[in-house]
Scaffold this active site. Structure first.
Site, mmCIF file in Angstrom:
data_model
loop_
_atom_site.group_PDB
_atom_site.id
_atom_site.type_symbol
_atom_site.label_atom_id
_atom_site.label_comp_id
_atom_site.label_asym_id
_atom_site.label_seq_id
_atom_site.Cartn_x
_atom_site.Cartn_y
_atom_site.Cartn_z
ATOM 1 N N GLU A 1 46.889 31.373 37.504
ATOM 2 C CA GLU A 1 45.803 32.259 36.492
ATOM 3 C C GLU A 1 46.070 32.462 35.014
ATOM 4 O O GLU A 1 44.728 32.633 34.645
ATOM 5 C CB GLU A 1 45.931 33.667 37.628
ATOM 6 C CG GLU A 1 44.597 34.863 37.137
ATOM 7 C CD GLU A 1 45.300 35.975 37.964
ATOM 8 O OE1 GLU A 1 46.098 36.336 38.638
ATOM 9 O OE2 GLU A 1 44.029 36.893 37.883
ATOM 10 N N SER B 1 44.671 42.078 44.593
ATOM 11 C CA SER B 1 44.944 43.685 44.271
ATOM 12 C C SER B 1 44.022 44.639 45.124
ATOM 13 O O SER B 1 42.907 43.706 46.204
ATOM 14 C CB SER B 1 43.670 43.461 42.841
ATOM 15 O OG SER B 1 44.577 43.369 42.043
ATOM 16 N N GLU C 1 47.352 45.263 28.590
ATOM 17 C CA GLU C 1 49.100 46.055 28.299
ATOM 18 C C GLU C 1 49.714 45.440 29.379
ATOM 19 O O GLU C 1 51.028 45.215 28.700
ATOM 20 C CB GLU C 1 48.662 47.282 28.324
ATOM 21 C CG GLU C 1 47.806 48.425 28.573
ATOM 22 C CD GLU C 1 46.471 48.041 28.625
ATOM 23 O OE1 GLU C 1 45.719 47.242 29.134
ATOM 24 O OE2 GLU C 1 45.974 48.308 27.211
ATOM 25 N N GLN D 1 41.122 35.441 46.484
ATOM 26 C CA GLN D 1 42.588 35.787 45.804
ATOM 27 C C GLN D 1 42.819 37.025 46.999
ATOM 28 O O GLN D 1 41.953 37.437 45.713
ATOM 29 C CB GLN D 1 42.826 35.663 45.235
ATOM 30 C CG GLN D 1 44.020 35.285 44.452
ATOM 31 C CD GLN D 1 44.217 34.581 42.699
ATOM 32 O OE1 GLN D 1 43.658 34.190 42.092
ATOM 33 N NE2 GLN D 1 44.973 36.062 42.122
ATOM 34 N N SER E 1 45.375 43.181 32.688
ATOM 35 C CA SER E 1 45.008 43.479 31.157
ATOM 36 C C SER E 1 45.874 43.285 30.426
ATOM 37 O O SER E 1 46.767 42.835 30.220
ATOM 38 C CB SER E 1 45.544 45.120 31.744
ATOM 39 O OG SER E 1 47.143 45.670 31.657
ATOM 40 N N SER F 1 37.034 38.640 43.874
ATOM 41 C CA SER F 1 35.476 37.472 42.843
ATOM 42 C C SER F 1 35.435 36.598 43.927
ATOM 43 O O SER F 1 36.114 35.973 44.673
ATOM 44 C CB SER F 1 35.746 36.770 41.753
ATOM 45 O OG SER F 1 36.922 37.700 40.953
#
Lengths: 374, 418
Positions: free
Chosen positions: B256, B138, B383, B135, B381, B173
């Protein structure tokens, strides 16, 4: 696998919630907090008429003959509104003691009265500071007469019948039924952090005591009943946790600061998210406990302690953070935050403290059930 | 309410158990159970080859991708049957961890957005483990702020309709052994950031794609940087419309969180075993009241996650859609794992610093300590997950987004005032 309440059970929830929204408001709770009464008699009678006190009591003993799952649903609703009534003492404990260990005559005498609210029951175990343990019991029964002091006894000041843990002539813990109106029983209401759930000191001076269950079997019976009560009370705690979260969420949406609702600030949003997480984990653990209680599964002791530890943690977490989200307003008498804060902390030490339940959970797991929580 | 199998579920479980018993690579079981936390699972064989072999075997018997339709190589099983399969597959599931991203995220995205022809071409080999997907989302400057990505896709000027990609991705990954990648790019910098994105799928062996493994804090290299230099992608490999990339990416992200969060272990069973063995002042650690308190709190988190996951499956099986409330899985497990490993270290005393063969459970807690920081970041994350719960579950207002109506090219990239 089906991890949800049935549609009928959800309907019962709605019915109880409707009843409580009309009959147990913040004013109801405050009238007990601030007034001279130990519980709300009218509300208690209303709950009896609705059939919820006797929900899990068999029909032959004056109950409705439903299951513990229905009682769990009721408990959650009572917890949401902090109902100031002695349900936990009378129903989760006394009625369960009778159903588990009572003689036919004891059941016939007391269960119909508990179900109809005509009589209130309470469990007298603690004798002052420290954790519950059989070694701590000093009360004794000799020749059918009970002597000693129990404190605190939840709802002990308003109970008609008491289940008392005391030592017999051989020094073994047994349970006894004692009528509160009998000669040799004196009691006094105590000051507490949560006056909406009354506590008493009861002194027995040669009071007539009738054995409940087998002689010397008291600790064993008490453990089983405390496990059942723990699951029911855990549902009350989850109800309280959820309601604390709702109150905090509503306030965060409404209260403006720096030109924005305070709930739009991450610092506040994240407190609320953590409250949701802890209440959700507790709810899931409670469902597991409810199922194990109702089905008599072998893992019930672990499931009960799991529900109890999780729900205690969640209610304390949500109630304290509800105040935090409200800021100074949360610490005023006028807002309801303190009502939830009081109750969360009172329930955290009812039926044995959090740390004692944590300890029991691990003890039970090390006895061979370690993989269950995996 | 019933936490036990129905007769049909029990029969299904027996069928699964018998098949696994007859077909699983049992010689690897011990190694898989002892595998260092965060690793690929086995060292005695090539883990990728072993994973592909196990996946192929599953696919041939109809046990691959139980949540996919049969025409794309899946098993078309119910949510509860999937849970039962997972419980029975046990440690062998780790063997096929290499396919988690493909099966859990890329596959469902392709299924939602690709043409029928592409679906029939791409999905069966993904289900059977012949191809591995990654994927490519990021970027160095856009992690949580994913829509701030800078990898550019521009139309080739040769009239072929192809797209030319330049830029860089990170935290990818499995890129080093992937055949295909799901790639999100910026196609229009003149509109607000969410509106100028376009999604593609990309052959990872295309010229101009360079994968560089990143050495991580725990010493391993499961993440990569991926560089694109004039990489050419045919327009037919676009997913969704030009400019619709954000919407496509939400399909992936939703899957995900479901995929990463569900059924995550916090490491509690291992900690419990360790506390039975470790000693404090000559007595088993598990007898210590402080240890019990900690253990109990970890225990109720672990079981709360397990039953929350099962409640979600229960709801799913009644036709309800899994919602953002599933974000709690990774949020709770990641933080618990980190706390739990710190606690295990504490019980080991000064020797807790050691990470070798003599460490309890082959250094599992040390490995968990060193890997768990990533768990709290990857796939959203802590947060971001709290924001999701706050905004989408509790209905709180969104964060103020100062870049919302600004063209991407005008968004400041440095906090310094010029």
């Amino acid at each position: 696998m089906n991890l949800d309440f049935s549609d009928e059970q959800k309907q019962l929830r709605e019915q109880v919630r409707r009843f409580l929204s009309e009959n147990c408001t913040s004013e109801t709770v405050r009238s007990i907090l601030e007034g001279p009464e130990s519980y709300d008699k009218e509300l208690y009678q209303g709950l009896a008429e609705l059939g919820v006190l006797g929900a899990a009591i068999p029909e032959e003993y004056g109950g409705v003959g439903l299951t513990h799952l229905e009682l769990c649903v009721v408990a959650e609703e009572l917890g949401r509104v902090l109902a100031p009534v002695p349900v936990s003492s009378s129903i989760y404990l006394t009625a369960e003691f009778l159903m588990l260990a009572g003689s036919e005559k004891q059941k016939e005498t007391w269960l119909p009265k508990l179900a109809s609210g005509e009589a209130i029951g309470a469990f007298a175990f603690a004798e002052g500071q420290g954790r519950m343990a059989p070694a701590k019991i000093k009360a004794t029964v000799s020749g059918g007469k009970l002597s000693g002091t129990k404190s605190p006894v939840a709802d002990g000041d308003v109970a008609d019948v008491l289940v008392v843990a005391a030592k017999n002539e051989k020094g073994n813990v047994s349970l006894y039924l004692v009528e509160a109106a009998a000669k040799g029983v004196s009691r006094e209401t105590l000051e507490t952090i949560d006056p909406t759930r009354s506590q008493a000191r009861i002194t027995f001076d040669g009071a007539p005591a009738e054995l409940l269950g087998a002689e010397g079997d008291g600790w064993h019976i008490a453990t089983q009943v405390l496990d059942r009560a723990a699951v029911l009370m855990a549902f009350e705690q989850v109800g309280g946790a959820d309601r604390s979260l709702e109150i905090a969420r509503d306030y965060a949406l409404e209260r403006m600061a720096f030109g924005r609702p305070i709930g739009s600030f991450q610092a506040v949003k994240h407190i609320l998210a953590d409250m949701y997480v802890s209440a959700t984990l507790a709810r899931s653990n409670c469902y597991y406990g409810a199922w194990a209680l109702n089905s008599g599964a072998a893992e019930f002791p672990v499931a009960a302690a799991t529900a109890r530890v999780s729900a205690t943690t969640a209610f304390q977490h949500c109630a304290k953070n509800n105040i935090q989200v409200h800021g100074g307003m949360g610490f005023t008498w006028a807002f309801d935050c303190h009502l939830y804060y009081r109750r969360s902390n009172a329930l955290a030490v009812a039926l044995g403290s959090l740390s004692s339940w944590e300890s029991q959970l691990i003890e039970r797991m090390s006895a061979g059930n370690a993989e269950q929580a995996a | 309410m019933d936490f036990k199998d129905t007769p049909e579920e029990a029969a299904f479980r027996a069928e699964v158990r018998a098949w696994i018993d007859a077909n699983a690579p049992k010689h690897l079981e011990g190694e898989l159970k002892r595998a260092s936390f965060g690793s690929n699972g086995i060292a005695s064989e090539d883990p990728i080859a072993a994973g592909k072999a196990w996946q192929k075997k599953k696919a041939e018997a109809g046990w691959a991708c139980l949540h996919w339709p049969k025409e794309y190589g899946g098993g078309a099983r119910t949510p509860i049957e999937r849970v039962i399969w997972g419980q029975e597959e046990g440690p062998y599931a780790a063997l096929t961890g290499v396919f988690t991203i493909g099966h859990g995220m890329c596959g469902p995205t392709v299924m939602s957005w690709a043409s029928e022809e592409h679906k029939r071409e791409l999905l069966p080999p993904l289900a059977s483990g012949e191809t591995v997907w990654c994927q490519l989302f990021s970027e160095p400057a856009s992690g949580s702020d994913l829509a701030g990505l800078r990898t550019r896709a521009v139309k080739a000027d040769d009239g072929s309709g192809d797209w030319i990609i330049n830029g860089q991705k990170i935290w990818t990954s499995g890129a080093q052994y992937s055949d295909w990648g799901l790639l999100i790019t910026r196609t229009n910098p003149d509109v607000p950031k969410h509106k100028g994105l376009t999604m593609f799928f990309l052959n990872m062996k295309s010229p101009g794609v360079e994968v560089r493994p990143i050495k991580q804090a725990n010493g391993q290299s499961s993440f990569n940087e991926v560089y694109f230099t004039d990489v050419r992608i045919p327009d037919s490999q676009r997913l969704g419309e030009v400019g619709q990339g954000w919407e496509v990416s939400l399909t992936t992200l939703m899957n995900e969180r479901l995929s990463i969060g569900s059924g995550m272990s916090t490491g509690f069973p291992e900690l419990f075993r360790f506390c039975m063995e470790a000693e404090i002042d000559g007595a088993p650690a598990v007898d210590d009241s402080g240890v019990r308190s900690k253990l109990a709190q970890f225990a109720v988190k672990q079981s709360g996650l397990k039953y929350t996951g099962m409640r979600a499956i229960s709801a799913l099986s009644k036709g309800e859609t899994p919602g953002p409330e599933n974000s709690i899985g990774k949020l709770v497990a990641g933080a618990a794992m980190q706390e739990l490993s710190m606690f295990a270290l504490d019980l080991q005393g000064e020797a807790g610093v050691l990470w070798n063969e003599d460490s309890p459970q082959q250094g599992r807690f040390q490995a968990m300590l060193m890997r768990s920081p990533a768990t709290r970041i990857e796939g959203g994350s802590d947060e971001i997950l709290r924001n999701i719960i706050g905004e989408r579950v509790l209905g709180l207002p969104g964060d103020i987004r100062v870049d919302k109506n600004v063209a991407f090219k005008d968004i400041p990239t440095s906090g310094r005032k010029n």
